[in-house]
Scaffold this motif. Structure first.
Motif, mmCIF file in Angstrom:
data_model
loop_
_atom_site.group_PDB
_atom_site.id
_atom_site.type_symbol
_atom_site.label_atom_id
_atom_site.label_comp_id
_atom_site.label_asym_id
_atom_site.label_seq_id
_atom_site.Cartn_x
_atom_site.Cartn_y
_atom_site.Cartn_z
ATOM 1 N N PRO A 108 -40.022 -5.204 -78.725
ATOM 2 C CA PRO A 108 -41.157 -5.693 -79.539
ATOM 3 C C PRO A 108 -42.231 -6.371 -78.696
ATOM 4 N N ARG A 109 -41.801 -7.252 -77.811
ATOM 5 C CA ARG A 109 -42.764 -7.936 -76.957
ATOM 6 C C ARG A 109 -42.038 -8.487 -75.745
ATOM 7 N N LEU A 110 -42.686 -8.399 -74.595
ATOM 8 C CA LEU A 110 -42.123 -8.892 -73.350
ATOM 9 C C LEU A 110 -43.235 -9.643 -72.628
ATOM 10 N N ALA A 111 -42.980 -10.908 -72.337
ATOM 11 C CA ALA A 111 -44.018 -11.739 -71.743
ATOM 12 C C ALA A 111 -43.417 -12.585 -70.631
ATOM 13 N N ILE A 112 -44.293 -13.098 -69.750
ATOM 14 C CA ILE A 112 -43.845 -13.998 -68.699
ATOM 15 C C ILE A 112 -43.942 -15.430 -69.207
ATOM 16 N N ARG A 113 -43.287 -16.324 -68.505
ATOM 17 C CA ARG A 113 -43.242 -17.724 -68.906
ATOM 18 C C ARG A 113 -44.588 -18.405 -68.616
ATOM 19 N N GLU A 114 -44.891 -19.372 -69.418
ATOM 20 C CA GLU A 114 -46.080 -20.181 -69.152
ATOM 21 C C GLU A 114 -45.893 -20.939 -67.838
ATOM 22 N N ASN A 115 -46.937 -20.935 -66.994
ATOM 23 C CA ASN A 115 -46.873 -21.542 -65.651
ATOM 24 C C ASN A 115 -45.761 -20.908 -64.825
ATOM 25 N N SER A 116 -45.590 -19.611 -64.985
ATOM 26 C CA SER A 116 -44.553 -18.903 -64.246
ATOM 27 C C SER A 116 -44.915 -18.836 -62.775
ATOM 28 N N PRO A 117 -43.906 -18.868 -61.892
ATOM 29 C CA PRO A 117 -44.213 -18.678 -60.469
ATOM 30 C C PRO A 117 -44.709 -17.261 -60.223
ATOM 31 N N GLY A 118 -45.251 -17.043 -59.055
ATOM 32 C CA GLY A 118 -45.768 -15.731 -58.697
ATOM 33 C C GLY A 118 -46.982 -15.873 -57.802
ATOM 34 N N ASP A 119 -47.175 -14.876 -56.946
ATOM 35 C CA ASP A 119 -48.299 -14.890 -56.019
ATOM 36 C C ASP A 119 -49.544 -14.363 -56.705
ATOM 37 N N ASN A 120 -50.627 -15.106 -56.552
ATOM 38 C CA ASN A 120 -51.873 -14.723 -57.196
ATOM 39 C C ASN A 120 -52.361 -13.379 -56.663
ATOM 40 N N SER A 121 -52.887 -12.567 -57.573
ATOM 41 C CA SER A 121 -53.463 -11.253 -57.253
ATOM 42 C C SER A 121 -52.424 -10.314 -56.669
ATOM 43 N N SER A 122 -51.156 -10.524 -57.007
ATOM 44 C CA SER A 122 -50.093 -9.664 -56.485
ATOM 45 C C SER A 122 -49.713 -8.629 -57.529
ATOM 46 N N THR A 123 -49.218 -7.514 -57.010
ATOM 47 C CA THR A 123 -48.724 -6.441 -57.868
ATOM 48 C C THR A 123 -47.204 -6.486 -57.885
ATOM 49 N N TYR A 124 -46.653 -6.575 -59.073
ATOM 50 C CA TYR A 124 -45.207 -6.550 -59.247
ATOM 51 C C TYR A 124 -44.845 -5.310 -60.059
ATOM 52 N N VAL A 125 -43.565 -5.053 -60.101
ATOM 53 C CA VAL A 125 -43.077 -3.860 -60.811
ATOM 54 C C VAL A 125 -42.014 -4.304 -61.804
ATOM 55 N N LEU A 126 -42.232 -3.953 -63.077
ATOM 56 C CA LEU A 126 -41.191 -4.123 -64.098
ATOM 57 C C LEU A 126 -40.219 -2.956 -63.977
ATOM 58 N N VAL A 127 -38.966 -3.245 -63.756
ATOM 59 C CA VAL A 127 -37.956 -2.204 -63.592
ATOM 60 C C VAL A 127 -37.074 -2.201 -64.835
ATOM 61 N N PHE A 128 -37.080 -1.072 -65.546
ATOM 62 C CA PHE A 128 -36.232 -0.880 -66.725
ATOM 63 C C PHE A 128 -35.086 0.038 -66.303
ATOM 64 N N LYS A 129 -33.954 -0.548 -65.969
ATOM 65 C CA LYS A 129 -32.822 0.207 -65.441
ATOM 66 C C LYS A 129 -31.813 0.466 -66.540
ATOM 67 N N PRO A 130 -31.583 1.751 -66.882
ATOM 68 C CA PRO A 130 -30.587 2.041 -67.919
ATOM 69 C C PRO A 130 -29.178 2.014 -67.343
ATOM 70 N N GLU A 131 -28.273 1.421 -68.109
ATOM 71 C CA GLU A 131 -26.856 1.440 -67.773
ATOM 72 C C GLU A 131 -26.113 1.945 -68.992
ATOM 73 N N VAL A 132 -25.636 3.191 -68.887
ATOM 74 C CA VAL A 132 -24.995 3.833 -70.034
ATOM 75 C C VAL A 132 -23.488 3.723 -69.903
ATOM 76 N N TYR A 133 -22.843 3.833 -71.064
ATOM 77 C CA TYR A 133 -21.392 3.715 -71.075
ATOM 78 C C TYR A 133 -20.710 4.974 -70.564
ATOM 79 N N ALA A 134 -21.391 6.100 -70.668
ATOM 80 C CA ALA A 134 -20.771 7.362 -70.256
ATOM 81 C C ALA A 134 -20.539 7.363 -68.751
#
Length: 1617
Positions: A1286-1312
């Protein structure tokens, strides 16, 4: 030799062989044991000895040694047959081969290196007769050992071979000992009475095959391989039966699988062949290689299989499908031995059991045998399977003995167990190693002690039965995904749960799928193991947890509404496992019906005196309902009674009399609850009886005269309203009209009369009312004198008396009664008779000219003009006689001042009327309107309007026609006149008229000709005739009036020359001209609209050969009209094909993006899943094409390979501000498991999606943003292959380098198992709020580049970022070229998930944390050569030859995103000098050229997926890369444009930083300037100047002598100032 004198032996040998005394020699046995005096004495007679120069002398030629053995040859030939054939296994050839492998294992037991055992199946006739050869690199056997082997062991291998030639070859350097045993030789000796128990052993040097016959020439290769071997053993079996050869060929996979099963733990170690990622690996893997080679034909590639590569033997299947294990140990008492055991749990996942199926048997073993029949434990003796012994269960792990403590565990959980038992030498096995002799007996002895094993150590705590039950319960709860909850409704809080923390959240579902059945809300269910047993309907399904869609779970709860609800009216919540899956709907309904019989079901009503009242009866008012009435209703409740139950009479009600009100009634008899008088119980209506009846009026008994006008006028009809009543004052609603006639005397004043009305036959038949009678309306004018002629003298006046009489001759006075006398030639005179009804008219003097004395006749005319004209008002509604004519209509126009406007021709021309168009201008100028014809039908109101200047001024009125007095009988209105007699006055003059209209309908002509007809209506004296025209009736049938001759035959695709003519008719055969009928001819174009006749021309008939019918059918208002049919025979046209048939395998699956199976055309299956259509065509000629039937195929998704979004997601840009919108990464994003082409491919997969944030440039030390919860990773459920965020957000005053590019990784882990999916990565930009917008264009370009799909390594690296950890091999490098990434990833696939650390301590830490499951490598323990050596074909900077195929070191194609120096060491160690080249031909040519130059050639990989090993081996499945989709490959780097943009963005960021600093310095400077210009500073400067001036004056006064001191003093002052 007497007394075994060795000296004498040596002397004789010198003499016999002529050995000089100076030459040394030794005497040795064939085993090369040098004899001394003691050994010589121990020799047996018949021993063969060697006379050698030294003990290691090579035999110049082969020698023969005689041996003997005691067993009868039947023991060798037939011994052990029963033991093998009595086994339960069908294919027993694997077990004699296992005996040979056992020998090899024993022979290689003391090997320090790899123990190699090879079984070669030689069935290539070009190399000799069929044979089975068993080779090993063991210590070999001496001749003495070989002799003993023949005596004691040989019979083990004769059982299946029948006639055989067996050759045992063993080496004890430097000699090879060869023993041959043959059934034919035994039989020959027996027949010739020779010594059966003797034969010879051939001793020869290695590599000597001079004695090998031509039909055994395959042995030459084996013997040639002896050179260079330190020791070996080879068993050669020939004489195989044809059926066994066929079995070994055709069932290669089956018997090799059996062997892999038998030696599973020899091959794979104590933990077995665990293929799952992160599985435990033993520190030292077994070094036993058992290889099977099958050579069949010269041109057929041999089949080579290492048993280590078998991954479908039962133990491998058991190990890899198990979710958890339970380890235990059994001690069988003193000296009884120890057994180690492992139980494995195979859970139910989603829609099926995971308990492995036997590869040879497609049936599920769980389906074919229940828990009592299937045996759980396979038994291993010293690591080897004993196949004939299986142990079913022990008391502590059986459901029968755990029934009390494991009531909550489903019984099927006990059928999901598999296990192994490992024993030692304390337990005996049979000679053939098929069964244990005493294992099960010892284990089930009462003295056997079972104990739990935890972490490899025996546990002395707890009861094993209790521990096992708890373990099984945990497995069921945590691993079984047996129930699918569907139809999510809501999340609720349950207050009925006693534990508060368990009251929320509970998910509510409408259905479950369990055990192949679907249970839905409202479905009938039965419980078991509950007290009491519940029967009822499902209300809802409950599952603890926060869910929002379909989900699999082990269990849950169900709310059941007990049935019958009328009896119980309650719900119960029980575990879903309590639902009795064996209960049928019929059985449940039967039980519920049985309980329902306890409730009242039917209400029987008996009427007293046998006089029942029927439903919808009509009763007369006053009827008595006897003693049964409970509730009587019309519009309101009239009465209500409750009757108690009487033993003898049931329920009895008192009677209710005098139902006098007319209307409809309902009698309700309801069963009620005694305490509450409720008419329902448990939500179910109690039995009731309903009777409807109607009360009508009774017999007429009296009447009343309603109020009427007391003043009547003579000759004017009046109404006498009568109300005729029955005995209960019910109205009969009869009205009568009374007409008066001439009275007996004249009257001019009110006179009161009694009017008597009599209705004969009534009890009260006469009523009298008083009326007053007045004269009527003017009817006639009477003039006096009454003579018709009077004489008047000339010049006199004439006087007349006039009276106005009504219809009866009474003088009547009415308003505006003006009488006018007109004499021709004289002015008229008038008199007003309005007051008295009479008056006097006096004419003007009559003056006429008398000629000849003759009298002149004048005529006086007396008239009473009409009343004043009728004035019609606007919108007035008036009544007028139907069919009458309104004449003398005049109009006037008025202006705004209400003044009359004079009419002119111009004004009159603008007058319009709406009832006629014929208007005469002359009349309009005079103010007269056209006559108006009133409609002839009563009730037909008409609107009329007179307008001026297009309706700007208008007046309108409505005329309502009313009936005139009847004068004739009309055909459309039947007037019935009823005459009733009344008493009083002139009876003959009073009539009562009741009139009504009759409509004649339904006139129908059954038959007859068409044309004009006359209808005659008559009533009394009235007659009316109506002329009508009879036409055809409604269309009802079709007739064929013209058709081709019968029998009708036509060639296929040919037409019929003569048309079919069809006539439309009614029911009586009359032709119908109706144009609304649609006539269709079957096989002709539909929708042909016809008029009367239709002509059908058949242009072509196309069908298969046979008899058909042409059917003509019509339709009228959607109703069919039957028609004729014509028989037709279609004959095939021999010159023309008519159909195209396509046959295909309907069971084939069509995977998106693959090739169509079975087609020679290079046609790809569509990339998108769904229904697609295939059609084949055959062109017969230029215009004719035959098409096959359209074949609907369902393109299904290919193998799932990745996780991706349903729709394209833009690159998010976030900051750590307070605004949630600025911190939102994604919103309402749905991820699905997809195949390579983006099709959903994981509908049957479940699991979780792990969301993490990583750096886009691979750095681990960067500061990473945190999610809104403060965590660095999140997990969401993956249900049916999809996950919604529904919604995914970062924390208020979250750490992180200004003007940096990060990658959201959605890694599936299946039971099979064995499914690894590529993660979805979404780059995003992070700001701390200080970044300028000038770089937006660069970021937009970056977004476009990042949206392009790239290859990534899908395995998650859980260790990267830890101290001294470099990362997982698959993540350390990226490869640009797809083919290179494919083949290199495959080549080092075993190392791709290895974690590289910088120190050994870090590697050991990971090893301990993962309990040894993760493979690791420390760089401080790796040594590689520095620098980069050139390719092998380059010497001293110059190529030795010109290579083809673009060779390059594979490691040079790797790109290292971070720490390139360490990564270079890693891949030098892993890849070494592996070379990558274009194709296999180039690789072989390159290797050959390198080797010819005496240079070692490393392994070569090709971009086509082939491998040539460093030993030169290529080909086979082992040297061919599998498809890309099945591999975990190196990722692909970002394009160069991305890095250029990043550099530009970095420069821009530096520029922004510099500009910001400059602006800050400028602000500081401006502040300083402002401060200097401030008044305070100015005042200080002024004070300074004053003091300087004072000092100068003092200096002058003191003189220069004290210059130095003064300067110092000044400095001091200044410092203090």
């Amino acid at each position: 030799l007497p007394d075994r004198n060795m000296c004498l032996l040596l002397k004789k040998k010198k003499n016999v062989f002529g050995i000089p005394s100076s030459e040394t020699f030794v005497v040795a046995t064939t085993d090369r044991i040098v004899l001394d005096f003691d050994r010589f004495k121990e020799l047996q007679d018949g021993t063969t000895l060697y006379l050698l120069q030294h003990e290691h002398q090579v035999l110049p030629t082969a020698t023969v040694e005689n041996i003997s053995f005691m067993p009868h040859y039947d023991t060798l030939i037939k011994g052990g047959t029963y033991e093998y054939y009595a086994s339960e296994n069908k294919e027993s050839l694997a077990y004699p081969l296992a005996e040979l492998i056992d020998n090899s294992l024993s022979a290689t037991a003391k090997n320090t290196g790899t123990r190699i055992i090879e079984i070669r199946m030689q069935f290539d006739e070009s190399l000799g007769k069929p044979a089975v050869i068993v080779l090993d690199n063991g210590r070999g056997m001496t001749t003495k050992q070989l002799n003993k082997w023949a005596v004691y062991r040989h019979s083990k291998f004769t059982k299946e071979t029948g006639s055989f030639f067996e050759n045992e070859i063993s080496v004890g350097l430097p000699d090879v000992h060869e023993l041959v045993l043959s059934e034919e030789e035994f039989e020959r000796k027996e027949k010739n009475k020779e010594d059966i128990y003797s034969t010879t052993i051939l001793n020869r040097k290695p590599g000597d095959f001079s004695h090998v016959s031509e039909d055994e020439r395959f042995l030459r290769t084996i013997i040639d391989e002896e050179r260079g071997k330190e020791s070996f053993t080879a068993v050669v079996i020939t004489g195989l039966k044809e059926k066994h050869i066929s079995f070994l060929k055709e069932n290669f996979d089956a018997w090799t699988r059996h062997l892999a099963h038998i030696y599973h733990y020899y091959i794979h170690g104590i933990n077995g062949n665990d293929l799952r990622q992160g599985s435990k690996k033993t520190a030292q893997q077994p070094t036993i290689d058992i290889q099977i080679t099958l050579r069949e034909k010269p041109n057929k590639c041999p089949r080579v299989l290492n048993l280590r590569e078998v991954d479908d033997d039962m133990q491998t299947l058991y190990i890899n499908s198990a979710a958890d294990t339970f380890e235990f140990k059994a001690s069988a008492g003193p000296g009884g031995g120890t057994v180690e055991g492992v139980l494995r749990y195979h859970p139910f996942l989603y829609d099926k059991e995971t308990y492995p199926k036997y590869p040879e048997d497609p049936k599920d073993p769980k389906d074919t045998c229940n828990a009592n029949e299937r045996k759980i434990f396979e038994c291993f003796w010293n690591g080897r399977l004993i196949p004939g012994t299986k142990v079913a269960e022990f008391d502590w792990c059986s459901r029968k003995h755990n029934s009390r403590t494991a009531l909550d565990i489903p019984p099927e959980c006990y059928r999901r167990l598999s296990g192994v038992l490992f024993t030692d030498d304390n337990f005996q096995v049979t000679t053939n190693k098929m069964t244990f002799m005493d294992l099960e007996l010892k284990l089930k002895n009462n003295q056997t002690i079972f104990s739990l094993v935890q972490n490899g150590q025996k546990s002395f705590r707890g009861n094993i039965q209790k521990e096992f039950t708890q373990w099984l319960r945990t497995c069921n709860e945590n691993f079984d995904k047996q129930i699918k909850f569907v139809g999510f409704k809501e999340i609720k809080t349950r207050t009925d749960v006693p534990t508060k923390k368990m009251q929320h959240p509970w998910a509510v579902f409408s259905a479950i799928e369990w055990g192949g059945k679907t249970y839905k809300t409202g479905q009938l269910v039965k419980t078991h193991n509950t007290n009491p047993i519940l029967y009822g309907k499902v209300v809802q399904f409950l599952l603890y947890g926060n869910f929002d869609g379909d989900v699999y779970a082990t269990g849950g709860q169900v709310e059941v509404s007990r049935e019958p609800k009328a009896l119980w009216d309650m719900t119960k919540i029980v575990p879903i496992s309590k639902i009795d899956k064996t209960a049928t709907d019929e059985a449940i309904k039967k039980n519920i019906d049985s309980d329902s019989e306890k409730l009242p079901d039917k209400l029987n009503v008996e009427w007293p005196n046998g006089n029942p009242l029927q439903n919808n009866d009509i009763l007369s008012a006053g009827t008595t309902l006897g003693k049964i009435l409970q509730c009587l209703k019309s519009d309101k409740e009239l009465a209500a009674y409750v009757a108690p139950h009487l033993v003898n009479t049931g329920f009895w009600f008192k009677k209710m009399d005098h139902l006098t009100e007319l209307g409809k009634y309902t009698l309700n008899l309801n069963t009620v609850v005694h305490e509450t008088n409720a008419v329902s119980f448990g939500g179910r209506a109690l039995p009731k009886f309903t009777l409807k009846f109607t009360i009508k009026e009774g017999e007429a008994a009296s009447f009343d005269i309603s109020a009427m006008s007391p003043t009547l006028r003579v000759g004017v009809p009046f109404d006498i309203p009568l109300q005729i009543k029955d005995g209960y004052v019910s109205l009969m609603l009869l009205n009568f009209k009374v007409c008066g006639k001439k009275m007996n005397e004249s009257l001019c004043v009110f006179i009161i009369y009694d009017l008597e009305v009599t209705l004969p036959g009534l009890k009260q038949h006469t009523k009298t009312i008083k009326i007053s009678l007045l004269p009527g309306i003017p009817h006639s004018l009477h003039v006096k004198p009454e003579e018709t002629s009077i004489d008047v003298e000339n010049g006199d006046q004439v006087t007349f008396h006039v009276e106005i009489h009504d219809e009866a001759g009474n003088i009547t006075a009415n308003p505006k009664q003006i009488v006018r006398c007109e004499v021709k030639g004289f002015p008229p005179v008038v008199t007003d008779c309005s007051s008295t009804g009479a008056g006097q008219l006096v004419t003007k003097p009559i003056n006429l000219k008398i000629i000849k004395g003759e009298q002149q006749d004048l005529k006086a005319q007396f008239v009473m003009p009409d009343n004043e004209n009728l004035v019609l008002r606007n919108s007035e509604k008036i009544e007028w006689i139907a069919g009458g004519l309104l004449e003398n209509l005049f109009y006037k126009l008025y202006d705004e001042a209400d003044r009359e406007v004079p009419l002119t021709a111009e004004i009159a021309s603008m007058i319009k009327v709406n009832w006629t168009g014929d208007v005469f201008l002359e009349d309009l100028v005079q103010g007269k309107l056209p006559d108006l014809q009133v409609p002839k039908r009563v009730g037909e109101q008409r609107f009329y309007q007179v307008s001026y200047q297009d309706q700007s001024v208008s007046v309108s009125f409505t005329i309502v026609p009313r009936p005139d007095e009847p004068d004739e009988y009309k055909s459309d209105h039947l007037k019935l006149i009823t005459f009733l007699k009344f008493m009083g006055l002139d009876k003959s003059a009073i009539t009562f008229k009741c009139s009504c209209a009759a409509m004649v309908t339904g006139i129908r002509f059954e038959s007859g000709s068409l044309g004009p007809r006359e209808l005659r209506f008559s009533y009394s004296d009235f007659v009316e005739r109506v002329s009508i025209k009879v036409t055809a009736g409604l269309p009802a049938q079709l007739k064929l009036i013209s058709a081709p001759e019968q029998p009708l035959q036509v060639l296929n695709d040919h037409g019929i020359s003569k048309p079919f003519v069809v006539q439309l008719c009614d029911d009586w055969g009359n032709p119908s001209p109706d144009q609304r009928v649609v006539v269709d001819l079957k096989t002709s174009p539909p929708g042909l609209t016809v008029k009367g006749k239709a002509s059908f021309v058949v242009n072509a008939c196309s069908s298969s050969r046979g008899c058909y019918q042409l059917q003509f059918k019509g339709s009228f208002n959607k109703k069919p009209i039957p028609g004729p049919s014509v028989s037709l025979t279609v004959l095939p046209d021999p010159k023309k094909p008519v159909s195209l048939s396509v046959e295909y395998d309907t069971s084939v699956k069509f995977f998106a993006g693959s090739k169509f199976p079975g087609l020679h055309l290079d046609k790809e299956i569509p990339n998108k899943v769904g229904k697609h259509t295939i059609q084949f065509s055959l062109r017969i000629d230029k215009n004719d094409v035959l098409y096959s039937n359209q074949i609907r195929i369902n393109v299904v998704a290919n193998q799932p390979v990745k996780l991706g979004p349903v729709s394209q997601t833009p690159t998010p840009v976030v900051s750590y501000s307070k605004d949630i919108a600025s911190r939102t990464l994604v919103e309402n994003m749905t991820l699905k498991i997809m195949d390579l082409y983006g099709n959903p491919a994981g509908e049957d997969l479940g699991g979780k999606v792990i969301i993490t944030i990583k750096s886009s440039d691979g750095e681990r030390n960067k500061s990473f943003p945190l999610f809104e919860t403060g965590a660095s990773s999140l997990a969401i459920n993956l249900v049916e292959g999809k996950a919604h965020i529904p919604r995914l957000a970062i924390r208020e005053n979250s750490p992180g380098d200004n003007s940096s590019t990060y990658v959201l990784v959605f890694k599936p882990e299946v039971y099979a198992h064995l499914i690894t999916l590529a993660a979805f990565e979404l780059p995003f930009l992070f700001y701390n709020g200080m970044e300028k917008l000038s770089g937006k264009c660069y970021y937009m370009q970056l977004k476009t580049i990042q949206k392009v799909s790239r290859r990534v390594f899908p395995v998650r690296d859980n260790f990267r970022g830890q101290a001294e950890v470099l990362g997982m091999v698959g993540h350390l490098a990226v490869v640009q070229d797809d083919a290179a990434a494919w083949v290199i990833s495959w080549h080092i696939r075993g190392d791709m998930d290895c974690v590289i650390t910088k120190t050994t301590e870090a590697a050991q830490r990971i090893y301990r944390d993962t309990q040894g499951r993760q493979q690791v490598m420390a760089l401080d323990s790796v040594l590689v050569s520095p620098g980069n050596r050139p390719l092998p074909h380059i010497r001293n900077g110059y190529p030795l030859f010109e290579p083809h195929g673009n060779p390059v070191y594979a490691r040079e194609l790797l790109i290292y995103p971070c720490d390139p120096e360490s990564c270079d060491i890693v891949f030098k160690n892993i890849l070494g000098d592996t070379i990558l080249i274009d194709d296999l031909d180039s690789a072989n040519n390159y290797r050959r050229a390198v080797v010819q130059n005496r240079i070692q050639c490393p392994t070569i990989l090709t971009r086509q997926g082939d491998r040539v090993s460093g030993r030169g081996k290529f080909g086979g499945a082992q040297n061919r890369a599998p498809p890309m989709a099945t591999l975990h490959m190196f990722g692909a780097p970002l394009p160069q444009q991305y890095h250029s943009l990043m550099e530009q963005i970095e420069l821009l960021r530096q520029y922004c930083s510099a500009v910001s600093k400059r602006e800050e310095i400028e602000r500081e400077r401006d502040d300083h300037v402002k401060k200097i210009a401030s008044p305070d500073v100015q005042q200080k400067e002024k004070d300074l100047e004053d003091k300087k001036r004072q000092l100068r004056e003092i200096e002058k006064e003191l003189g220069m002598l004290f210059e130095k001191g003064v300067d110092d003093f000044i400095l001091i002052l200044l410092n203090f100032n």
